[in-house]
Design a protein around this motif. Structure first.
Motif, short mmCIF file in Angstrom:
data_model
loop_
_atom_site.label_atom_id
_atom_site.label_comp_id
_atom_site.label_asym_id
_atom_site.label_seq_id
_atom_site.Cartn_x
_atom_site.Cartn_y
_atom_site.Cartn_z
N GLY A 104 0.84 -1.19 0.00
CA GLY A 104 0.00 0.00 0.00
C GLY A 104 0.88 1.24 0.00
N HIS A 105 0.56 2.16 0.88
CA HIS A 105 1.27 3.44 0.96
C HIS A 105 1.37 3.78 2.45
CE1 HIS A 105 1.21 8.02 -0.18
NE2 HIS A 105 2.41 7.61 0.19
N PHE A 106 2.56 3.63 3.00
CA PHE A 106 2.70 3.70 4.46
C PHE A 106 3.66 4.80 4.90
CE2 PHE A 106 1.87 -0.68 3.17
CZ PHE A 106 0.70 -0.92 3.87
N LEU B 31 9.60 8.46 6.63
CA LEU B 31 9.65 8.17 5.20
C LEU B 31 8.41 7.40 4.77
CD1 LEU B 31 13.40 7.04 4.94
CD2 LEU B 31 12.44 9.29 4.42
N HIS B 32 8.11 7.46 3.47
CA HIS B 32 6.97 6.72 2.93
C HIS B 32 7.48 5.45 2.23
CE1 HIS B 32 4.17 10.48 2.69
NE2 HIS B 32 4.77 10.34 3.86
N SER B 33 6.65 4.41 2.23
CA SER B 33 7.04 3.17 1.57
C SER B 33 5.81 2.48 1.00
CB SER B 33 7.73 2.24 2.57
OG SER B 33 8.06 1.02 1.93
N ASP C 197 9.32 13.31 -2.41
CA ASP C 197 9.73 12.56 -3.60
C ASP C 197 8.89 11.30 -3.80
OD1 ASP C 197 11.87 14.34 -3.85
OD2 ASP C 197 13.15 13.10 -2.55
N CYS C 198 7.83 11.14 -3.00
CA CYS C 198 7.13 9.86 -2.97
C CYS C 198 6.21 9.69 -4.20
CB CYS C 198 6.32 9.76 -1.68
SG CYS C 198 5.33 8.26 -1.59
N PRO C 199 6.47 8.64 -5.02
CA PRO C 199 5.63 8.42 -6.21
C PRO C 199 4.19 8.05 -5.84
CG PRO C 199 7.19 6.61 -5.91
CD PRO C 199 7.53 7.64 -4.88
N LEU C 200 4.00 7.46 -4.66
CA LEU C 200 2.64 7.07 -4.24
C LEU C 200 1.84 8.32 -3.88
CD1 LEU C 200 4.12 4.23 -2.13
CD2 LEU C 200 2.65 3.82 -4.08
N CYS C 201 2.48 9.29 -3.23
CA CYS C 201 1.83 10.57 -2.95
C CYS C 201 1.42 11.24 -4.26
CB CYS C 201 2.77 11.51 -2.19
SG CYS C 201 2.93 11.12 -0.43
N ARG C 202 2.34 11.18 -5.23
CA ARG C 202 2.08 11.83 -6.52
C ARG C 202 0.86 11.21 -7.21
NH1 ARG C 202 7.52 11.46 -8.82
NH2 ARG C 202 8.20 12.41 -6.89
N PRO D 218 -3.96 6.93 -0.90
CA PRO D 218 -4.15 7.29 0.51
C PRO D 218 -3.02 6.75 1.38
CG PRO D 218 -5.88 5.77 -0.26
CD PRO D 218 -5.04 6.12 -1.45
N LEU D 219 -2.57 7.59 2.30
CA LEU D 219 -1.43 7.24 3.15
C LEU D 219 -1.92 6.59 4.44
CD1 LEU D 219 1.68 7.62 3.55
CD2 LEU D 219 1.14 9.81 4.63
N GLN D 220 -1.30 5.47 4.79
CA GLN D 220 -1.67 4.78 6.02
C GLN D 220 -0.54 4.88 7.01
OE1 GLN D 220 -2.54 1.05 3.80
NE2 GLN D 220 -4.29 0.96 5.19
ZN LIG Z 1 3.89 9.00 0.03
#
Ligand SMILES: [Zn+2]
Length: 189
Positions: free
Chosen positions: A19-21, A27-29, A170-175, A179-181
């Motif tokens: 997912g998007h954590f 940091l995001h992963s 720089d997070c591609p998932l944010c872009r 949704p961020l968990q």
């Molecule tokens: Zn992100």
């Protein structure tokens, strides 16, 4: 236990989340290991603990030391298989210490056992506590290693699964607007 078997076990137990954590580092992963999903099944804990014990046994540890809380279950299982004692390090006022009457003898042979190692920070803290007590770390074991970590002592991991993480900007998932968990504070499906 092969790395593929460890990964399959994590997946089967629902411990490997995609997912998007937001990680505790900020940091995001795109992935997260919900480690207690492995240990909630005593048979799974037994499987990984006995495999880790097999890797650590040649170093002949007399004591297994883990960091609370995540390392307690795997550390305990490893110690049981090694016929070793088991104690854990916890934070007191933000400082890692041995409490509860736990102690180490000078020169005692110690294996440090972790669940999931990312930065290696909590492992380093345990190593420092052990060393300050005059005991010697003869090996480090982790169920999963996710980062690039280096120790003076031999490190054994059942599974190496490098973490793809990003600075939030720089997070591609944010872009992509995913949704961020926050796995630390929210219950995940
Ligand atoms: Zn992100």
């Amino acid at each position: 236990m092969t790395p593929e078997e460890v990964r399959a076990l994590l997946e089967r137990k629902g411990a490997l989340l995609s997912g998007h954590f937001r990680l505790s580092s900020g940091l995001h992963s795109d992935s997260f290991i919900q480690k207690f999903r492995i240990f909630e099944d005593p048979r799974a804990a037994e499987t990984v603990g006995s495999a880790l014990a097999g890797l650590l046994a040649p170093a002949r540890p007399e004591v297994v030391v883990s960091a609370a809380a995540g390392g307690i279950i795997p550390g305990y299982v490893v110690a049981r298989h090694l016929g070793a004692r088991f104690i854990f390090v916890e934070k007191e006022g933000g400082v890692p210490v041995l409490r509860r009457g736990f102690s180490l003898r000078s020169g005692e042979r110690v294996a440090v056992v972790e669940d999931v190692m990312t930065t290696g920070q909590s492992t380093r803290e345990v190593v420092d506590v052990v060393t300050a007590a005059g005991a010697q770390v003869v090996g480090i074991g982790a169920v999963v290693v996710r980062g690039r970590v280096a120790f003076a002592q031999p490190l054994h991991a059942l599974l190496e699964m490098p973490l793809a993480d990003y600075e939030p900007q720089d997070c591609p998932l944010c872009r992509r607007g995913e949704p961020l968990q926050d796995p630390g504070s929210r219950r995940l499906g």
